[in-house]
Design an enzyme around this catalytic site. Structure first.
Site, mmCIF file in Angstrom:
data_model
loop_
_atom_site.group_PDB
_atom_site.id
_atom_site.type_symbol
_atom_site.label_atom_id
_atom_site.label_comp_id
_atom_site.label_asym_id
_atom_site.label_seq_id
_atom_site.Cartn_x
_atom_site.Cartn_y
_atom_site.Cartn_z
ATOM 1 N N GLU A 45 63.767 -1.741 42.838
ATOM 2 C CA GLU A 45 62.687 -0.753 42.914
ATOM 3 C C GLU A 45 63.218 0.629 43.247
ATOM 4 O OE1 GLU A 45 59.303 -3.332 42.179
ATOM 5 O OE2 GLU A 45 59.677 -1.184 42.084
ATOM 6 N N ARG A 75 62.747 3.689 40.559
ATOM 7 C CA ARG A 75 61.824 4.737 40.987
ATOM 8 C C ARG A 75 62.559 5.969 41.511
ATOM 9 N NH1 ARG A 75 56.316 2.041 43.385
ATOM 10 N NH2 ARG A 75 56.727 -0.125 42.836
ATOM 11 N N GLU A 93 51.469 -0.917 31.414
ATOM 12 C CA GLU A 93 52.174 -1.554 30.297
ATOM 13 C C GLU A 93 51.397 -1.516 28.978
ATOM 14 O OE1 GLU A 93 53.882 -2.549 34.016
ATOM 15 O OE2 GLU A 93 51.839 -3.016 33.334
ATOM 16 N N THR A 133 62.471 1.880 32.887
ATOM 17 C CA THR A 133 61.323 0.982 33.013
ATOM 18 C C THR A 133 60.245 1.524 33.945
ATOM 19 O OG1 THR A 133 60.750 -1.364 33.205
ATOM 20 C CG2 THR A 133 62.126 -0.422 34.953
ATOM 21 N N ASP A 149 61.218 -9.517 32.232
ATOM 22 C CA ASP A 149 60.849 -8.445 31.308
ATOM 23 C C ASP A 149 61.875 -7.331 31.062
ATOM 24 O OD1 ASP A 149 60.452 -7.512 33.897
ATOM 25 O OD2 ASP A 149 58.285 -7.427 33.714
#
Length: 642
Positions: A267, A271, A534, A620, A400
């Site tokens: 994360e 981010r 998404e 992502t 994913d």
């Protein structure tokens, strides 16, 4: 899907657990600080007293060791002047009288006495000061330490060629209707940002109904301003430059990674490092690059495992890593350790240090050597043994973005990293064989493979795959570009149906294809919508590659639903049941709502020359990073880059 406790949260993420945070009361902190200062002064005083009593030199005991600067071992071979020669070294000073030693002792006594008196005076002065004065002194000392640490960490980075940056700015759409829709998205962004600034500034996220800061376990126990870092590039792209400068100023003065806090490596990478790198490339401001490199250095200890597969979490101060307690047999997660490549390649490019590139290439090499059941990558890999955990394969949560980053590694390398492209093509072919099916009602969906059984369920997270198939269509093997573009369109249609079949016209977290129910959530804990991006992401990619107006229409439907049902006076909140006409709020404005959802909506109603896909690759978390053309790269570990 059911959410285990302490489940991580990300751009390709599983549902968050709303964990509150508490912070010490300032007055209690001040009282402790005052006591600490007074104890420090008293300890210094006592130490000096004991030192004066016990440790003053005694000429009878210490004469032989009381050597001045001239009493040293000096190379010499001549003993004619009365000195003793020991192995070629002459010991000087043994013939001196004792007068010099008495002077030295007196000087030392005087110094200790003066230090003692000075400490007493300082203690008296401290005791005369008010609480406010003591607090001001404490803050001054803290600021000095912070500045020293900042200077230490802010080493200049070597100059590197700046990639060819095209499409940072774009003209307004000529169509009035499209322009008005884009302006509406911009207004939603301002509403989200201004409320965060007012009620949650510096906190990781916002509770828009309680109007206070919010955080989850993925950020540890520290206030790292996740929303600020995540939102920066969206603000810049939208032309909200005053807001961008507010964020930059906070990052420059307050973003500190030397905290005793355990964070998610994945994360924080997507981010923070992704957000800082994107802000640097868009604005050219060096502070973002420096902060990204400082943070990356704090993540490197997570790779200290027997296999080099990183831990899921790492303490930013101690460097100690561990995995999520709920993960299969202490395993690391495919979508986490497999979603570092883009950011780490850029870190090596910007610093000239191959360590980041080598870390992610080591992961790739290890995966290439491993057997894959039915050609599929299981979601769990043990970092101690290098063996797969539970045989569970998903293109949704847990798996994913691993597949996404294989494709994007190839695109980001200016299509030179053919190794990554081959791994992507092989994986997608296995996914098509085993996971992709068509429902009785004609909807194409991507199920999950669990121990030899296909679960006929698709998550909201999996909906990103429609855009991925379209993005990877060009360059696919056996001239199957048309096939994959069509597959992307079918996934986009299925995900739109999951929105259209709800009361709020917002999609659930997961939906099934069992019996007569299709694209509908069955379990109560799968009916929520937490501002996820998404589906809108796939609409945007499909719009860019086809210009079919239905994708803009579907995106506008979603934007209107978000504005109608998720907007509150203090920002935007997720809802707990998309099938209810009056749903309860979850009271969290996720940082990815500003980073991804609103960015993709804005781009959907912008011209194609804003961040063109030939020049930019989105991580992502929707942070755009430039393609590294071969002439600019400094990477040599992969033959594809040579």
């Amino acid at each position: 899907m059911a959410t285990p406790a302490l489940l991580p949260l990300s751009g390709r993420r599983l549902p968050p657990l709303n964990l509150g945070t508490s912070f010490p009361h300032h007055r209690a902190t001040l009282r402790l600080s005052e006591k600490f200062i007074l104890l420090l002064i008293l300890s210094a005083f006592i130490t000096l007293c004991f030192g004066a009593f016990f440790f003053l030199p005694d000429s009878s005991k210490h004469k032989r060791f009381d050597l001045g600067l001239e009493d040293v071992l000096i190379p010499h071979v001549d003993t004619s002047k009365g000195g003793k020669n020991l192995g070629g070294y002459l010991i000087h000073g043994q013939g001196h009288d004792e007068h010099r030693h008495r002077e030295e002792e007196e000087r030392l006594r005087n110094k200790i006495r003066a230090d003692h008196e000075k400490a007493l005076e300082e203690a008296k002065e401290k005791l005369k000061k008010s609480r406010d004065e003591i607090r001001a002194e404490i803050q001054t000392e803290k600021n000095k330490v912070a500045q020293e640490m900042k200077k230490k960490d802010s080493k200049p980075l070597p100059p590197v060629p700046v990639p060819n940056l095209i499409g940072i700015n774009s003209e307004d759409p000529t169509d009035k209707d499209i322009r008005e829709k884009r302006d509406k998205i911009k207004e939603m962004m301002k509403h989200a940002w201004e409320n965060y600034r007012q009620y949650g500034w510096g906190h990781n996220e916002l509770k828009p109904i309680a109007r206070k800061g919010h955080s989850t376990n993925i950020f540890g126990n520290s206030q790292m301003g996740a929303t600020i870092v995540d939102a920066l590039d969206t603000l810049y792209i939208m032309g909200l430059h005053d807001e961008f400068r507010e964020g930059q100023d906070w990052i420059d003065k307050n973003l500190d990674f030397s905290v005793n806090s355990e964070v998610s490596v994945f994360e924080v990478n997507i981010r923070f490092i992704g957000g800082l790198l994107a802000a640097y490339y868009l604005s050219g401001q060096e502070v973002f690059k420096l902060k990204a490199v400082q943070l990356a250095g704090k993540l490197l200890p997570a790779f200290n495992t027997p296999t080099g597969i990183p831990w899921a979490m790492v303490n930013l101060k101690s460097g100690v890593g561990r995995n999520w307690g709920w993960a299969s047999a202490g395993s690391s997660i495919l979508a986490e350790f497999g979603t570092l490549h883009m950011e780490f390649v850029h870190l090596s490019y910007l610093t000239g240090d191959p360590v980041y590139y080598n870390k992610v290439m080591h992961i790739r090499k290890l995966l290439q050597k491993m057997d894959r059941p039915n050609g599929l990558y299981p979601n769990y890999l043990n970092p101690r043994t290098g063996r797969w955990g539970q045989h569970h394969t998903s293109v949704g949560g847990l798996g994913d973005s691993f597949y996404e980053y294989l494709l994007k590694a190839w695109l980001m390398s200016d299509k030179m990293d053919t190794e990554a492209r081959k791994m992507y093509d092989d994986a997608i072919e296995a996914i098509e064989r085993h996971l992709i099916r068509k429902s009785n009602g004609g909807l194409t969906y991507i199920g999950e493979w669990k121990n030899g059984h296909l679960e006929r369920k698709m998550g909201h997270l999996t909906c990103f795959a429609g855009g991925m198939f379209a993005l990877g269509a060009d360059g696919s093997r056996d001239d199957k570009a048309g096939h994959y573009l069509q597959l992307g369109a079918e996934i986009a249609h299925t995900c739109h149906e999951s929105y259209d079949r709800t009361t709020l016209k917002l999609g659930p977290e997961a939906f099934k294809f069992d019996g007569g129910l299709e694209a509908v959530a069955v379990r109560q804990n799968e009916k929520y919508y937490i501002l996820r991006p998404e589906v809108i992401e796939t609409y945007w990619y499909m719009w860019r590659f086809t210009h079919d107006p239905k994708y803009r229409q579907w995106g506008w439907e979603a934007a209107q639903a978000i504005d109608k049902y998720c907007r509150v006076s203090g920002g935007f909140s997720g809802v707990k049941d998309v099938y209810s006409s009056s749903p309860a709020y979850d009271d969290v404005q996720q940082s990815f709502f500003l980073a991804e959802t609103l960015k993709y909506l804005y781009l959907l109603f912008s011209n194609d020359d804003l961040l063109p896909l030939d020049n930019w690759v989105f991580n992502t978390e929707a942070h755009p990073l430039p393609v590294l053309h071969l002439a600019n790269t400094t990477l040599s570990g992969n033959p594809a880059y040579r």
